[in-house]
Enzyme design. Sequence first.
Site, PDB file in Angstrom:
ATOM      1  N   HIS A 108       0.835  -1.202   0.000  1.00 41.90           N
ATOM      2  CA  HIS A 108       0.000   0.000   0.000  1.00 41.90           C
ATOM      3  C   HIS A 108       0.874   1.258   0.000  1.00 41.90           C
ATOM      4  CE1 HIS A 108      -3.572   2.375   0.665  1.00 41.90           C
ATOM      5  NE2 HIS A 108      -3.087   2.896   1.789  1.00 41.90           N
ATOM      6  N   VAL A 150       1.344  -2.386   5.795  1.00 47.36           N
ATOM      7  CA  VAL A 150       2.367  -2.190   4.772  1.00 47.36           C
ATOM      8  C   VAL A 150       2.010  -2.934   3.490  1.00 47.36           C
ATOM      9  CG1 VAL A 150       4.817  -2.537   4.216  1.00 47.36           C
ATOM     10  CG2 VAL A 150       4.144  -1.845   6.514  1.00 47.36           C
ATOM     11  N   GLU A 151       1.153  -3.919   3.602  1.00 44.46           N
ATOM     12  CA  GLU A 151       0.808  -4.735   2.438  1.00 44.46           C
ATOM     13  C   GLU A 151      -0.537  -4.295   1.830  1.00 44.46           C
ATOM     14  OE1 GLU A 151       2.081  -8.955   2.753  1.00 44.46           O
ATOM     15  OE2 GLU A 151       2.677  -8.420   4.793  1.00 44.46           O
ATOM     16  N   MET A 152      -1.612  -5.001   2.117  1.00 46.76           N
ATOM     17  CA  MET A 152      -2.892  -4.663   1.481  1.00 46.76           C
ATOM     18  C   MET A 152      -3.696  -3.641   2.280  1.00 46.76           C
ATOM     19  SD  MET A 152      -3.624  -8.544   0.123  1.00 46.76           S
ATOM     20  CE  MET A 152      -5.081  -8.263  -0.866  1.00 46.76           C
TER      21      MET A 152
END
Length: 357
Positions: A108, A150-152
């Site tokens: 993201h 930090v990811e989705m």
Amino acid sequence: MKLKTLVRPLLLVAATAGAAAFAQAAKPAAPAAPATQKAVIDRALLTVFKALPARFEDPKNPITPEKVALGRMLYFENRLSKNHDLSCNSCHDLNKYGVDGKPFSPGHKKQLGGRNSPTVYNAGGHLLQFWDGRAPNLEEQAKGPILNPVEMAMPDEARVVETLKSIPGYVTAFQKAFPGEADPVTYNNLGLAIGAFERQLVTPSRFDKYLSGDEKALTEAEKVGLKKYMEQGCQTCHSGAALGGAMQKMGLVLPYQSKDQGRFDLTKKESDRMMFRVPTLRNVSKTAPYFHDGSVKDLQTAVKLMAQHQFGKQITDDDAKHIVTFLDSLTGELPKSYIAKPKLPASGPKTPKPDPT
């Protein structure tokens, strides 16, 4: 014509031919081509390996066609990310042997994670999931990245369920995958569906045929590499069907310098310092860069470094090349029809919009 005039040219020809023959004989002989190496493999030693199953079953999550169909859609679903721009396949590209080829995957707002994204192929054969082993199975692992900021970056499970329930096609798909449940659209069922799909991401290779008794499945060069692999002790960590998947200390003999302390960062137990899940060697020729930090691009270099850090050995370039030749035989064919991106259901009027914040 006089006999003398005939003899003189013949003597000259003979002398010239003799000199040429002598000169040829005096030259050092060209080195003979090296004989093809052959390796005799004791099949009793191969019991540390296992041929890949058709799928990795878990009685707690029976695999059904309906569950797999839903899991496949969810695997490719960008609306499971806050900004609708990321899916499981973004970091674990099924057409690229389950990786994205980057040291760290962008999430993201292009944030980078702190660990390399490992392949999802054959991950059902792992003892634990994630580099630090924090998830016990594929189903639990599938639920992690969606909520990771930090990811989705979805804010919570409720937002995920709200999104899924706002898409009529998903409501129907969950009902089919989990029949008899009054409210089947749940975050836990999302994990079960993705897990069911991933349990059939299996890539058998020629090595499996060799394990089953087909001596011709591997070339002589690959058998030499296999013997070197076992002589160096690689099977100590890379064994079983996945040739990996257990937990092991990285830097067992020679410390590996890393800010990332592995499972220790999760548990704070000294015994877990630098403990990482051993990566699978299935398709390893296709899944660079290597290690949890994605720091090594070349497989031969990775082999030599592992020998140093895990066994304190300095293996030769030739031995490393032989081992890499064997590792190439672990590359399987991708299940093209199984991993084809499905048509995803259309959003409903209440489906949340992309949120780039």
